[in-house]
Write a protein that holds these residues in place. Structure first.
Motif, mmCIF file in Angstrom:
data_model
loop_
_atom_site.group_PDB
_atom_site.id
_atom_site.type_symbol
_atom_site.label_atom_id
_atom_site.label_comp_id
_atom_site.label_asym_id
_atom_site.label_seq_id
_atom_site.Cartn_x
_atom_site.Cartn_y
_atom_site.Cartn_z
ATOM 1 N N ASN A 300 0.818 -1.209 0.000
ATOM 2 C CA ASN A 300 0.000 0.000 0.000
ATOM 3 C C ASN A 300 0.856 1.265 0.000
ATOM 4 O OD1 ASN A 300 -2.444 -1.357 -0.061
ATOM 5 N ND2 ASN A 300 -2.608 -1.460 2.173
ATOM 6 N N MET A 301 2.000 1.209 0.685
ATOM 7 C CA MET A 301 2.909 2.358 0.665
ATOM 8 C C MET A 301 3.529 2.511 -0.720
ATOM 9 S SD MET A 301 4.133 4.950 2.123
ATOM 10 C CE MET A 301 3.585 4.718 3.814
ATOM 11 N N SER A 302 3.818 1.387 -1.380
ATOM 12 C CA SER A 302 4.319 1.443 -2.758
ATOM 13 C C SER A 302 3.310 2.136 -3.661
ATOM 14 C CB SER A 302 4.585 0.024 -3.275
ATOM 15 O OG SER A 302 5.528 -0.637 -2.484
ATOM 16 N N ALA A 303 2.032 1.793 -3.466
ATOM 17 C CA ALA A 303 0.983 2.413 -4.271
ATOM 18 C C ALA A 303 0.901 3.913 -4.015
ATOM 19 C CB ALA A 303 -0.364 1.753 -3.969
ATOM 20 N N ILE A 304 1.086 4.315 -2.750
ATOM 21 C CA ILE A 304 1.071 5.746 -2.419
ATOM 22 C C ILE A 304 2.211 6.474 -3.128
ATOM 23 C CG2 ILE A 304 1.407 7.415 -0.549
ATOM 24 C CD1 ILE A 304 -0.107 5.471 1.286
ATOM 25 N N VAL A 305 3.391 5.862 -3.146
ATOM 26 C CA VAL A 305 4.545 6.458 -3.842
ATOM 27 C C VAL A 305 4.224 6.671 -5.316
ATOM 28 C CG1 VAL A 305 6.922 6.052 -4.591
ATOM 29 C CG2 VAL A 305 6.249 5.547 -2.233
ATOM 30 N N VAL A 306 3.646 5.630 -5.949
ATOM 31 C CA VAL A 306 3.283 5.731 -7.363
ATOM 32 C C VAL A 306 2.214 6.804 -7.570
ATOM 33 C CG1 VAL A 306 2.226 4.499 -9.299
ATOM 34 C CG2 VAL A 306 3.938 3.366 -7.880
ATOM 35 N N GLY A 307 1.239 6.867 -6.651
ATOM 36 C CA GLY A 307 0.197 7.881 -6.759
ATOM 37 C C GLY A 307 0.760 9.287 -6.693
ATOM 38 N N ILE A 308 1.745 9.492 -5.828
ATOM 39 C CA ILE A 308 2.393 10.806 -5.721
ATOM 40 C C ILE A 308 3.140 11.140 -7.013
ATOM 41 C CG2 ILE A 308 4.218 12.096 -4.532
ATOM 42 C CD1 ILE A 308 3.416 10.562 -1.971
ATOM 43 N N ILE A 309 3.825 10.150 -7.577
ATOM 44 C CA ILE A 309 4.555 10.362 -8.837
ATOM 45 C C ILE A 309 3.588 10.749 -9.957
ATOM 46 C CG2 ILE A 309 5.888 9.190 -10.639
ATOM 47 C CD1 ILE A 309 7.140 7.522 -8.339
ATOM 48 N N GLN A 310 2.467 10.029 -10.039
ATOM 49 C CA GLN A 310 1.441 10.360 -11.033
ATOM 50 C C GLN A 310 0.936 11.780 -10.857
ATOM 51 O OE1 GLN A 310 -1.539 7.071 -10.682
ATOM 52 N NE2 GLN A 310 -1.667 7.379 -12.868
ATOM 53 N N LEU A 311 0.655 12.138 -9.627
ATOM 54 C CA LEU A 311 0.093 13.453 -9.340
ATOM 55 C C LEU A 311 1.067 14.565 -9.710
ATOM 56 C CD1 LEU A 311 -2.308 14.960 -8.178
ATOM 57 C CD2 LEU A 311 -1.294 14.727 -5.908
ATOM 58 N N ILE A 312 2.335 14.379 -9.374
ATOM 59 C CA ILE A 312 3.348 15.386 -9.727
ATOM 60 C C ILE A 312 3.434 15.537 -11.242
ATOM 61 C CG2 ILE A 312 5.815 15.932 -9.673
ATOM 62 C CD1 ILE A 312 5.927 14.526 -6.932
ATOM 63 N N GLY A 313 3.445 14.407 -11.944
ATOM 64 C CA GLY A 313 3.525 14.454 -13.403
ATOM 65 C C GLY A 313 2.345 15.167 -14.031
ATOM 66 N N SER A 314 1.121 14.874 -13.551
ATOM 67 C CA SER A 314 -0.062 15.527 -14.121
ATOM 68 C C SER A 314 -0.121 16.999 -13.734
ATOM 69 C CB SER A 314 -1.339 14.798 -13.675
ATOM 70 O OG SER A 314 -1.393 14.676 -12.276
ATOM 71 N N TYR A 315 0.430 17.354 -12.553
ATOM 72 C CA TYR A 315 0.493 18.769 -12.160
ATOM 73 C C TYR A 315 1.436 19.535 -13.086
ATOM 74 C CZ TYR A 315 1.415 22.976 -9.445
ATOM 75 O OH TYR A 315 1.552 24.289 -9.057
ATOM 76 N N VAL A 316 2.561 18.913 -13.424
ATOM 77 C CA VAL A 316 3.498 19.522 -14.373
ATOM 78 C C VAL A 316 2.790 19.794 -15.699
ATOM 79 C CG1 VAL A 316 5.574 19.118 -15.761
ATOM 80 C CG2 VAL A 316 5.578 18.566 -13.325
ATOM 81 N N THR A 317 1.984 18.819 -16.147
ATOM 82 C CA THR A 317 1.248 18.983 -17.400
ATOM 83 C C THR A 317 0.312 20.170 -17.337
ATOM 84 O OG1 THR A 317 1.322 16.591 -17.718
ATOM 85 C CG2 THR A 317 -0.252 17.808 -19.060
ATOM 86 N N THR A 318 -0.416 20.308 -16.226
ATOM 87 C CA THR A 318 -1.360 21.404 -16.070
ATOM 88 C C THR A 318 -0.667 22.754 -16.212
ATOM 89 O OG1 THR A 318 -2.693 20.042 -14.578
ATOM 90 C CG2 THR A 318 -3.092 22.402 -14.539
ATOM 91 N N ASN A 319 0.563 22.842 -15.732
ATOM 92 C CA ASN A 319 1.307 24.095 -15.806
ATOM 93 C C ASN A 319 1.959 24.335 -17.163
ATOM 94 O OD1 ASN A 319 1.611 25.581 -12.980
ATOM 95 N ND2 ASN A 319 1.527 23.396 -12.580
ATOM 96 N N LEU A 320 2.240 23.253 -17.897
ATOM 97 C CA LEU A 320 2.966 23.384 -19.158
ATOM 98 C C LEU A 320 2.070 23.357 -20.395
ATOM 99 C CD1 LEU A 320 6.139 21.134 -18.645
ATOM 100 C CD2 LEU A 320 5.995 23.628 -18.572
ATOM 101 N N VAL A 321 0.845 22.828 -20.247
ATOM 102 C CA VAL A 321 0.044 22.527 -21.436
ATOM 103 C C VAL A 321 -0.263 23.765 -22.282
ATOM 104 C CG1 VAL A 321 -2.180 22.714 -20.226
ATOM 105 C CG2 VAL A 321 -1.963 21.225 -22.225
ATOM 106 N N ASP A 322 -0.434 24.932 -21.645
ATOM 107 C CA ASP A 322 -0.698 26.155 -22.406
ATOM 108 C C ASP A 322 0.557 26.987 -22.624
ATOM 109 O OD1 ASP A 322 -3.385 26.078 -23.174
ATOM 110 O OD2 ASP A 322 -4.040 26.562 -21.140
ATOM 111 N N ARG A 323 1.712 26.426 -22.248
ATOM 112 C CA ARG A 323 2.986 27.090 -22.508
ATOM 113 C C ARG A 323 3.784 26.320 -23.555
ATOM 114 N NH1 ARG A 323 4.740 28.301 -16.168
ATOM 115 N NH2 ARG A 323 2.875 29.508 -15.624
ATOM 116 N N ALA A 324 4.052 25.056 -23.250
ATOM 117 C CA ALA A 324 4.831 24.234 -24.179
ATOM 118 C C ALA A 324 3.979 23.726 -25.331
ATOM 119 C CB ALA A 324 5.456 23.055 -23.430
ATOM 120 N N GLY A 325 2.670 23.547 -25.102
ATOM 121 C CA GLY A 325 1.800 23.042 -26.157
ATOM 122 C C GLY A 325 1.549 21.552 -26.044
#
Length: 465
Positions: A300-325
């Motif tokens: 379950n802790m492994s899953a939490i780590v993966v969930g955090i990684i996913q969330l960080i990646g999608s947050y990066v997308t939210t910030n870049l999608v209208d800048r980088a395209g």
């Protein structure tokens, strides 16, 4: 016209409200990871006793069946009832699905719950991107569209955290409360302007534009902008109708000519890439991958780590999608996943062949984390946004719904048959196949997908022609 930051505050409010539904669905998607471990144990909360692994796999897979049904149903219902009313309706099966978990006595209650929750998920991924695309001004359309996957990933992470730290019955209660709050807030939203104009509700369409763009018609500048927006939307609808007198319904012939043909081809490739890149399938085997890496971390802790990684990646997308395209992020994401999978596959191949790879036992965790992170930049997060942006008016309902049917069907096949594929070919060759799909996807995107960042509907249609 250059919009001020105040002009989009109601658009962000609407995105927050509708994405409460996607966060709730994210909890549904992540619920199986911690819960199935409990349900298959002697401590199962079901009165009928612990469930078998076959039953557990069915519980995990039935959301895909529900999603398939939901896509078909909501693809049809949106053409009849618009966007807002189906979103309100979704809260009912969501609440019922969690009540079935809260008061479920046996595995059949869980089956029904998972089908219902998948049914809602099928509707969310059809309606929410279309709704946000229609109410958003060009400069924030990418940010609002990418919030769907971001909030879904928030829900997945919450499910992992709830599963580790809270009682089994706490999760349903929390999501039911969230859904009730969402249902109340949805009543404060307006239907999308383009839907209202299609229904010849001109006054309501004007109110909708004023609400979502925070316009004061007593201000001359805002009044002119309102008239400009109304004219633009009316001209768009008129252009759709020009070749078929006052008939804007979908016809099969729309799929044989540009831009409809090109938009559908791009949409189908994007959803196939979303599933056959291997990321979603690998997330179902998180514990196994961490174990192969020599980690003693709790599953379950492994899953939490993966969930955090996913969330960080999608947050990066939210910030870049209208800048980088969109196109740039898609290409980087596709190539990045391929490199990560090739690295992981090479490690697994050497280990299977008997080579001493102990010194490199950090590779699986690092590669897996990188694949999930970079996948969240584009391949896992942007298909719903891009599909909603590139679909011609006549295909606004059919196109996303058809693409999502392919996505749900592919998801069921990949997740269910991945163990058979790895047993037949070996885990490393399976990873190489996924990497090959990603490289093909990158080449297709470079050659065929238009950049939609900051472009209006008419500009995108010209590029697709």
């Amino acid at each position: 016209m250059q919009e001020s930051s105040a002009n989009v505050k109601c658009q962000y409010f609407a995105a927050f409200v509708v994405n409460m539904l996607s966060a709730g669905y994210g909890v549904t998607a992540g619920w199986a990871s911690p819960s199935l471990i409990l349900l298959t144990s002697d401590e199962t909360p079901l009165q009928s006793g612990q469930i078998t692994m076959d039953e557990a796999s069915a519980v995990a897979a039935l959301t895909s069946l529900g999603g398939l049904i939901g896509n078909i149903f909501f693809g049809w219902i949106t053409s009849k009832f618009g966007r807002k009313n189906p979103l309100v309706f979704m809260t009912i099966p969501t609440i019922i699905s969690w009540l079935l978990i809260l008061y479920g006595q046996n595995v059949f209650h869980l089956y029904a719950s998972r089908i219902l929750s998948g049914f809602v998920g099928g509707g969310i991924f059809v309606i929410v991107p279309a709704f946000l695309s229609e109410i958003a001004v060009d400069r924030v359309r990418g940010v609002l569209g990418s919030m769907l996957t971001l909030t879904c990933n928030v829900g997945i992470l919450l499910a992992f955290i709830f599963g580790k730290y809270l009682d089994y019955f706490a999760t349903p209660k929390i999501v039911i409360a969230l859904t009730v709050a969402c249902a109340i807030l949805l009543f404060f939203l307006h239907e999308s302007p383009s839907v209202l104009i299609k229904a010849n509700k001109t006054l309501e369409a004007e109110k909708s534009i004023k609400f979502y763009q925070n316009l004061n018609v007593n201000n001359d500048k805002d009044f002119k902008h309102l008239q400009s927006e109304m004219n633009r939307l009316q001209n768009t609808i008129a252009n759709v109708n020009e070749d078929k007198t006052s008939d804007n319904s979908f016809k099969w012939s729309d799929l044989t000519v540009a831009p409809g043909k090109n938009a559908m081809m791009i949409g189908i490739v994007l959803v196939l890439l979303n599933q056959f890149c291997g990321c979603v399938a690998m997330l179902n085997y998180t514990a196994k991958i961490f174990k192969d890496a020599g980690s003693n971390m709790d599953p379950n802790m492994s899953a939490i780590v993966v969930g955090i990684i996913q969330l960080i990646g999608s947050y990066v997308t939210t910030n870049l999608v209208d800048r980088a395209g969109r196109k740039f992020l898609y290409v980087v994401s596709s190539i990045g996943i391929a490199l990560g999978l090739i690295t992981l596959g090479t490690y697994m191949m050497l280990k299977t062949s008997g080579y001493n790879v102990e010194i490199f036992n950090w590779v699986p965790i690092t590669s897996f984390s990188f694949v999930i992170f970079i996948g969240s930049w584009g391949v896992l997060t942007l298909p719903f946004l891009v599909i909603s942006e590139i679909m011609p008016e006549k295909l606004k309902n059919f196109g996303p719904s058809f693409c999502m049917i392919i996505l749900w069907s592919s998801q069921f096949l990949v997740v269910k048959y991945l163990p058979l594929l790895t047993d037949t070919l070996g885990f490393h060759y399976t990873l190489f196949i996924f990497a090959g799909v990603c490289l093909f996807g990158a080449m297709f995107i470079i050659a065929s997908m238009p950049e939609t960042k900051g472009r209006s509907y008419d500009e995108i249609m010209k590029m697709l022609r």
